[in-house]
Scaffold this active site. Structure first.
Site, PDB file in Angstrom:
ATOM      1  N   ASP A  60      21.591  33.596  73.667  1.00 45.75           N
ATOM      2  CA  ASP A  60      20.658  33.865  74.757  1.00 45.75           C
ATOM      3  C   ASP A  60      19.407  34.571  74.237  1.00 45.75           C
ATOM      4  O   ASP A  60      19.470  35.386  73.316  1.00 45.75           O
ATOM      5  CB  ASP A  60      21.356  34.744  75.806  1.00 45.75           C
ATOM      6  CG  ASP A  60      20.476  35.072  76.980  1.00 45.75           C
ATOM      7  OD1 ASP A  60      20.117  34.147  77.735  1.00 45.75           O
ATOM      8  OD2 ASP A  60      20.127  36.263  77.151  1.00 45.75           O
TER       9      ASP A  60
ATOM     10  N   GLU B 152      18.608  29.374  72.900  1.00 49.22           N
ATOM     11  CA  GLU B 152      17.722  29.385  74.063  1.00 49.22           C
ATOM     12  C   GLU B 152      16.427  30.050  73.600  1.00 49.22           C
ATOM     13  O   GLU B 152      16.337  31.267  73.548  1.00 49.22           O
ATOM     14  CB  GLU B 152      18.344  30.156  75.236  1.00 49.22           C
ATOM     15  CG  GLU B 152      17.524  30.030  76.498  1.00 49.22           C
ATOM     16  CD  GLU B 152      17.497  31.295  77.344  1.00 49.22           C
ATOM     17  OE1 GLU B 152      17.113  31.199  78.521  1.00 49.22           O
ATOM     18  OE2 GLU B 152      17.825  32.376  76.837  1.00 49.22           O
TER      19      GLU B 152
END
Length: 738
Positions: free
Chosen positions: A399, A452
């Site tokens: 993330d 990401e």
């Protein structure tokens, strides 16, 4: 003269809770050539009894809680047990050897200990035939570290750990403890402050808001060996990911399904819908429900909200039994400021990055990790290796990679300190991500990593050897943003935004991309996917079917957040289940069936996934009809293939009984998929047999339609394909090139 163990300085340190080496004072100590002595510390006790080889003896009481018992030379830790005030009879923790060795120390402080999850934290084990739990923690700036729990009345002086290295590793073996024991760390900082902390390496925690760490027994018997052996073969296959938040997918009797209840239901649903993987929003332990798991405090622990450690293992095992891979969202970029966890862990910013004027991340009010410390990198690396080794996950999605790569991420001038070259790149984070990918791919071939990452940072999916970060896939945030931006426009305005559709193809093969419609796009006022679509209900659902078809056809792996497959109307909320009752409504049934058949077509069509990272897999047919919003292209499994898929997307609302596409010479053309099918809630148009037109006939048709003048000789003539084009639809044809 008092015996050495009554040395005033030693006793004062022990009693005041500042003794860093209790193992040197307590346990079995040599008193003479012929005699040893058992030395015990029992604060508050008036008497202490010892069972020595079956005989109960009372220990001598000295002062300040020190007790001792003279014994013959050669006594072993197994030969005696001590009675505690709560009636427990257990072996002496300080009689057992310390197991943290020089190799452990070297690897950990170098940041390369690949099995640190089997060394740090609370590890059930057996030493010299005695079962118990070995506790190890890194706290270099603490004066004293104790393990506290039900087993010692949460008293910090009873079980102080021994400092086994000058770099701050502490250890203690507590005999007799078993799985289920609750514990925390009690620390005395350099300033004398007493801190109570959860274990950063804890494998399980009590349910929030409790932050107690729990000893676990990892004895689950896996049945997925065949899946693991075959996993590497699946990495080049189709990848259609269903993104799931465990706590809000489906509820039962007003509560979320637990891991075991979820396992079979979700596995069967994924098979029915032709998803190849599930991606779980973080199931690492976290204190705040509203963080969705992205503010992690237990990097080695599945959240207890939905069941036990073993329950999650069962869930993953079940998914594998049904042929579904499991990807874990993982957050190494920042951690929460909660005082019970890692913040100021030993009285200093041990895990925190401190070189900026403010240590807090401006976006999330969290701390960022200090990747310059090898021990911090080893903590993070150990976490991901733990999830792969002990929990059998098949992929790790990292993330907020952008926040790791840039020192100025979310910060203005004066709020960050440049790197040693004067730049904004976080060189330590880059080095860590390269190490992360290198170790995973070397140690676990077949496990995939996803970034990401929302900027143009180069070489995200290029190998480390070639100077890249080494990820397998990068989320294509630009494609997602541009695509949804286009779909949100009302139909009269779309011709002015055609570049939202065509521009992403300029960089579509610069990385190995995954195309996401993720949870972030259906929260915080952004509206659900169906809610983004303009027009009345019929047009909204037609546009959603078109969008799902467009995603399936575009080059890149696929990810869809739960609910998008049936047209969830409300924004997603972690506090309720999806609106499954919508499947009683025909429009939603139609989208659901359309999504299912699109997924099936994707999985069965190598043209859509076999070479989707190569430019040779994609060839434009036409994107010039801006007014009507039509784009068409071919997808190939390999550059020399004669078989291809022709993908046609009509983003407008008109209906064209005869629509002429310029095309390469074709031998055949057969319709495979039409999102305007009445079975999906469409108008049923677009099913007329396509007509392949020779260049001469195609030119006549273009002249008749006014697309070119009769005397226009510019450009070569090309073949044509006459199709029936329905409104707001995706058509997919199987074509054979001449």
């Amino acid at each position: 003269m008092d015996p050495f163990f009554l040395n005033t300085q030693h006793v004062e340190l022990l009693v005041s809770g500042k003794q860093s080496s209790p193992q040197d004072l307590l346990g079995i100590v040599s008193e003479s050539l012929n005699q040893d002595r058992i030395v015990l510390f029992r604060p508050g006790a008036e008497t202490v009894f010892v069972e020595l080889r079956g005989k109960i003896q009372q220990a001598e009481s000295h002062h300040s809680g020190i007790f001792s018992l003279p014994v013959m030379k050669g006594i072993s830790p197994q030969d005696y047990r001590v009675y505690h005030q709560n009636g427990l009879l257990a072996h002496d923790p300080y009689a057992f050897p310390l197991l943290w060795g020089e190799i452990d120390s070297f690897l950990f402080h170098e940041g390369t200990h690949q099995r640190i999850y089997e060394r740090m934290g609370a590890i059930p084990c057996e030493i010299d035939g005695v079962p118990g739990v070995r506790f190890i923690v890194w706290a270099p700036h603490a004066q004293r570290v104790s393990v506290i729990g039900d087993f010692n009345g949460w008293h910090g002086l009873v079980n102080p750990l021994h400092k086994v290295s000058d770099q701050g590793v502490w250890e203690l073996f507590v005999p007799g403890l078993t799985a289920g024991a609750c514990y925390k760390w009690e620390m005395v900082t350099e300033s004398g402050q007493v801190l109570i902390k959860s274990d950063p390496y804890g494998k399980f925690f009590g349910p929030p808001p409790r932050s107690v760490s729990v000893v676990i027994d990892d004895s689950y018997e896996w049945t997925d060996s065949e899946w693991l052996e075959e996993r590497i073969k699946k990495t080049e296959g189709p990848m259609n990911i269903y993104e799931v938040h465990v706590g809000s997918w489906r509820w039962q009797e007003g509560q979320p399904l637990n891991y075991r209840e979820l396992a079979d239901q979700l596995a069967l649903y994924c098979k029915q819908m032709h998803y190849t993987h599930v991606e779980l929003l973080p199931v690492t332990e976290h204190p705040l429900n509203e963080s969705w798991g992205y503010q992690t405090t237990g990097y080695y622990a599945p959240t207890s909200r939905y069941g036990s450690f073993e329950d999650l293992q069962y869930f993953i095992d079940t998914m594998h039994q049904h042929g579904i891979g499991v990807i874990l969202d993982w957050v190494p970029g920042h951690f929460p400021i909660d005082s019970f966890a890692m913040s100021g862990f030993d009285g200093t910013p041990l895990y925190e990055y401190t070189r900026n004027p403010s240590p807090l991340h401006p976006h999330w009010h969290t701390y960022t990790f200090d990747y310059a410390k090898p021990e911090v990198c080893n903590f993070l690396l150990g976490s991901v290796l733990f999830w792969i080794d002990k929990m059998h996950v098949d992929g790790i999605r990292v993330d907020a990679v952008s926040s790791m790569l840039y020192l100025d991420y979310g910060r203005y001038a004066g709020e960050w300190v440049p790197n040693r070259y004067g730049g904004r790149e976080n060189l330590d984070a880059i080095r860590f991500l390269q190490q992360f990918n290198t170790v995973i791919h070397e140690k676990y071939p077949g496990v995939l990593t996803f970034a990401e990452e929302s900027t143009t940072f180069p070489k995200i999916t290029v190998s480390v050897e070639e100077g890249g970060l080494g990820f397998d896939y990068k989320w294509n945030m630009g494609w997602m943003h541009d695509t949804l931006h286009y779909f949100e426009k009302d139909f009269p305005y779309r011709p002015y935004h055609q570049s939202d559709l065509t521009f992403p193809q300029w960089y579509a093969f610069s990385e190995r991309f995954l195309l996401p419609f993720s949870h972030d796009e259906v929260v915080h006022g952004k509206r659900s996917l169906i809610g983004k679509m303009p027009g009345d209900a019929w047009r909204q659902f037609a546009q959603l079917r078109l969008l799902l078809g467009y995603q399936i056809c575009q080059p890149g792996k696929k990810l869809l957040f739960m609910g998008g497959e049936f047209g969830q109307g409300r924004e997603w909320s972690p506090g309720r289940e999806l609106d499954w009752e919508l499947l009683d409504i025909s429009y939603h049934q139609g989208v659901h069936l359309c999504s299912q058949e699109l997924n099936a077509l994707y999985v069965q069509s190598p043209q859509l996934w076999q070479a989707d990272h190569l430019p040779s897999s994609f060839r434009w047919v036409d994107f010039s009809d801006v007014r009507n919003g039509v784009v068409a292209y071919l997808r190939f499994a390999d550059a020399d293939a004669k078989k291809a898929l022709l993908c046609v997307h009509h983003f407008g609302v008109g209906y064209f009984p005869h629509y002429l596409l310029p095309i390469l010479p074709l031998e055949s053309c057969d319709l495979l998929m039409n999102t305007d099918d009445t079975r999906f809630g469409g108008s049923g148009k677009g099913f007329r047999e396509p007509e392949i037109l020779t260049p001469e006939i195609a030119r006549q048709e273009r002249e008749a339609a006014g697309l070119i003048e009769a005397d226009d000789e510019s450009g070569p003539d090309c073949w044509g394909l006459d199709i029936e084009l329905p409104p707001s639809a995706t058509l997919i044809f199987s074509v054979t090139l001449q």
